[in-house]
Design a protein around this motif. Sequence first.
Motif, mmCIF file in Angstrom:
data_model
loop_
_atom_site.group_PDB
_atom_site.id
_atom_site.type_symbol
_atom_site.label_atom_id
_atom_site.label_comp_id
_atom_site.label_asym_id
_atom_site.label_seq_id
_atom_site.Cartn_x
_atom_site.Cartn_y
_atom_site.Cartn_z
ATOM 1 N N LEU A 51 1.158 -0.918 -0.333
ATOM 2 C CA LEU A 51 -0.143 -0.111 -0.285
ATOM 3 C C LEU A 51 0.831 0.935 0.158
ATOM 4 O O LEU A 51 2.115 1.103 0.460
ATOM 5 N N ARG A 52 0.354 2.120 -0.494
ATOM 6 C CA ARG A 52 1.090 3.963 -0.682
ATOM 7 C C ARG A 52 1.012 4.693 1.062
ATOM 8 O O ARG A 52 1.684 4.800 1.001
ATOM 9 N N GLN A 53 -0.152 3.923 1.363
ATOM 10 C CA GLN A 53 -0.364 4.450 2.970
ATOM 11 C C GLN A 53 -0.780 3.495 3.863
ATOM 12 O O GLN A 53 -1.437 2.411 2.906
ATOM 13 N N VAL A 54 -0.735 4.180 4.805
ATOM 14 C CA VAL A 54 -1.366 2.809 6.243
ATOM 15 C C VAL A 54 -2.743 3.314 6.323
ATOM 16 O O VAL A 54 -3.041 4.757 6.055
ATOM 17 N N PRO A 55 -3.756 2.628 6.344
ATOM 18 C CA PRO A 55 -5.193 2.798 5.838
ATOM 19 C C PRO A 55 -5.403 3.594 7.265
ATOM 20 O O PRO A 55 -5.225 3.743 8.210
ATOM 21 N N LEU A 56 -6.210 4.866 6.824
ATOM 22 C CA LEU A 56 -7.044 5.446 8.359
ATOM 23 C C LEU A 56 -7.586 5.343 8.772
ATOM 24 O O LEU A 56 -8.237 3.583 9.433
ATOM 25 N N THR A 57 -7.654 4.784 10.673
ATOM 26 C CA THR A 57 -8.208 3.910 11.046
ATOM 27 C C THR A 57 -10.035 4.538 11.847
ATOM 28 O O THR A 57 -9.658 5.878 11.371
ATOM 29 N N VAL A 88 -15.517 -0.823 -7.257
ATOM 30 C CA VAL A 88 -14.158 -0.985 -7.602
ATOM 31 C C VAL A 88 -14.083 -2.796 -8.226
ATOM 32 O O VAL A 88 -14.640 -3.300 -7.926
ATOM 33 N N PHE A 89 -13.509 -2.452 -8.950
ATOM 34 C CA PHE A 89 -12.859 -3.587 -9.505
ATOM 35 C C PHE A 89 -11.265 -3.351 -9.463
ATOM 36 O O PHE A 89 -10.574 -2.740 -9.319
ATOM 37 N N VAL A 90 -10.175 -3.789 -10.195
ATOM 38 C CA VAL A 90 -9.367 -4.899 -9.796
ATOM 39 C C VAL A 90 -8.308 -3.796 -10.664
ATOM 40 O O VAL A 90 -7.944 -3.229 -10.579
ATOM 41 N N ASP A 91 -8.890 -3.064 -11.760
ATOM 42 C CA ASP A 91 -8.427 -2.592 -12.907
ATOM 43 C C ASP A 91 -9.218 -0.676 -12.374
ATOM 44 O O ASP A 91 -8.854 -0.154 -13.758
ATOM 45 N N HIS A 92 -10.155 -0.504 -12.213
ATOM 46 C CA HIS A 92 -11.200 0.417 -12.650
ATOM 47 C C HIS A 92 -11.588 1.357 -11.172
ATOM 48 O O HIS A 92 -13.036 -0.291 -10.658
ATOM 49 N N TRP A 93 -12.550 1.771 -11.319
ATOM 50 C CA TRP A 93 -13.875 2.685 -10.460
ATOM 51 C C TRP A 93 -14.822 3.021 -11.046
ATOM 52 O O TRP A 93 -14.752 3.186 -12.477
ATOM 53 N N MET A 153 -7.543 -10.533 -5.577
ATOM 54 C CA MET A 153 -9.268 -9.524 -4.826
ATOM 55 C C MET A 153 -7.842 -9.360 -4.418
ATOM 56 O O MET A 153 -7.910 -8.185 -3.824
ATOM 57 N N VAL A 154 -6.423 -9.428 -3.536
ATOM 58 C CA VAL A 154 -5.260 -8.691 -3.082
ATOM 59 C C VAL A 154 -5.238 -7.180 -4.157
ATOM 60 O O VAL A 154 -5.282 -6.452 -3.320
ATOM 61 N N ASP A 155 -4.898 -7.808 -4.748
ATOM 62 C CA ASP A 155 -4.367 -6.363 -7.073
ATOM 63 C C ASP A 155 -6.069 -5.659 -6.415
ATOM 64 O O ASP A 155 -5.805 -4.234 -5.780
ATOM 65 N N ASP A 156 -7.097 -5.651 -6.201
ATOM 66 C CA ASP A 156 -8.724 -5.853 -6.061
ATOM 67 C C ASP A 156 -8.315 -4.167 -4.224
ATOM 68 O O ASP A 156 -9.168 -3.100 -4.654
ATOM 69 N N MET A 157 -8.463 -5.624 -3.180
ATOM 70 C CA MET A 157 -7.915 -4.347 -2.791
ATOM 71 C C MET A 157 -6.891 -3.236 -2.308
ATOM 72 O O MET A 157 -7.197 -2.029 -2.102
ATOM 73 N N ARG A 158 -6.342 -3.485 -2.622
ATOM 74 C CA ARG A 158 -5.419 -2.444 -3.066
ATOM 75 C C ARG A 158 -5.432 -1.283 -3.319
ATOM 76 O O ARG A 158 -5.349 -0.219 -3.248
ATOM 77 N N ARG A 159 -6.436 -1.355 -4.395
ATOM 78 C CA ARG A 159 -6.722 0.013 -4.701
ATOM 79 C C ARG A 159 -7.723 0.555 -4.602
ATOM 80 O O ARG A 159 -7.922 1.794 -4.562
ATOM 81 N N PHE A 160 -8.407 -0.336 -3.995
ATOM 82 C CA PHE A 160 -9.539 0.326 -3.214
ATOM 83 C C PHE A 160 -8.854 1.537 -1.780
ATOM 84 O O PHE A 160 -9.534 2.321 -1.876
ATOM 85 N N LEU A 161 -7.813 0.340 -0.915
ATOM 86 C CA LEU A 161 -7.318 1.173 -0.387
ATOM 87 C C LEU A 161 -6.694 2.349 -0.676
ATOM 88 O O LEU A 161 -6.750 3.455 0.422
ATOM 89 N N ASN A 162 -5.297 2.195 -1.744
ATOM 90 C CA ASN A 162 -4.990 2.954 -2.547
ATOM 91 C C ASN A 162 -5.666 4.984 -1.870
ATOM 92 O O ASN A 162 -5.796 5.497 -1.672
#
Length: 309
Positions: A82-88, A250-255, A284-293
């Motif tokens: 991830l680029r940043q730590v997810p906010l709590t 959210v998809f693995v390659d776009h929103w 799904m890990v790739d998908d969540m990485r896009r979502f969380l970033n």
Amino acid sequence: MRAVVQNDKNRSSWGTRVRGGIAVLAVAAIASGCAQDSGQEVRPAAGQPRLKAPEARALDSYATRLRTAYAARAQAARRWGLRQVPLTAPPAPLHKPRITARRGFEVDDQEELGLPPVFTTVPTRQKVVFLTIDDGAEKDRAFLRMMSELKIPYSAFLSNFLVKDDYAYFRRMQSEGVTLNNHTLTHPYLPGLSYAEQKHEICGMQKIMKRQFGKAPTLFRPPFGNYNQATLRAAKSCGIEYAPIWDEEVFVDHWAYREDDQDLHPGDIVLTHFRGRAEWKGTMVDDMRRFLNKVTAKGYAVARLEDYL
């Protein structure tokens, strides 16, 4: 990096407040000791309870736990790319917002019949979004580890024909605090079915979920987001109280966005699916990485949908 720096500032600020609180408690303790030594008992004003201040060690221990939890989350964020730590997310609201059907998403006699509201956003001013994942086709173990290590809440909406080959996968998910919800037995286009057929799809899934997971849910998502009055009447008869759909997907390659501004909003419900390389260009890990970033860069935390209902 800005969010990480901000989190470090927040942590420093928290540490300062804790030290300040400890100092105040120390002064209070000294004053209390002096009063006792003089033989005078310090009493609260009439009608007020006697308060016992927590020990400074307890506050310091709590601050240490917060720092430790943040460090673990930061380490997990690096490990999962991830680029940043997810906010709590903030604590669950003490007073739940009133959920009504989104304007234009009502059916005839919606309020008169007390039908489950269909909504895409939870009314809140907090900068939170809610992650929901549909159907259950992909059973990605790495996804479970990722979400557990990052402490990211989400809600699953399951269809039996896709999950029945591995109920244990979803029991493990449930053991991590994830709420499992109803997405019908076979994922049909519900408005094309009779009332009795729709009731079978929804109530049948309720029975399976109670048998397999110990509880019949109160949340139901109609497949494809399609429904009619019969859908909501059937859902209500099966014990359903809410019918959340989504504002973004959210998809693995776009929103994809429902609103014209193509942006996130406080309280938005975000949809994704249990999908892998067989159907998408990633895991799904790739998908969540896009979502969380994205949500983190926008200043949003991911909260648990059921905490607001």
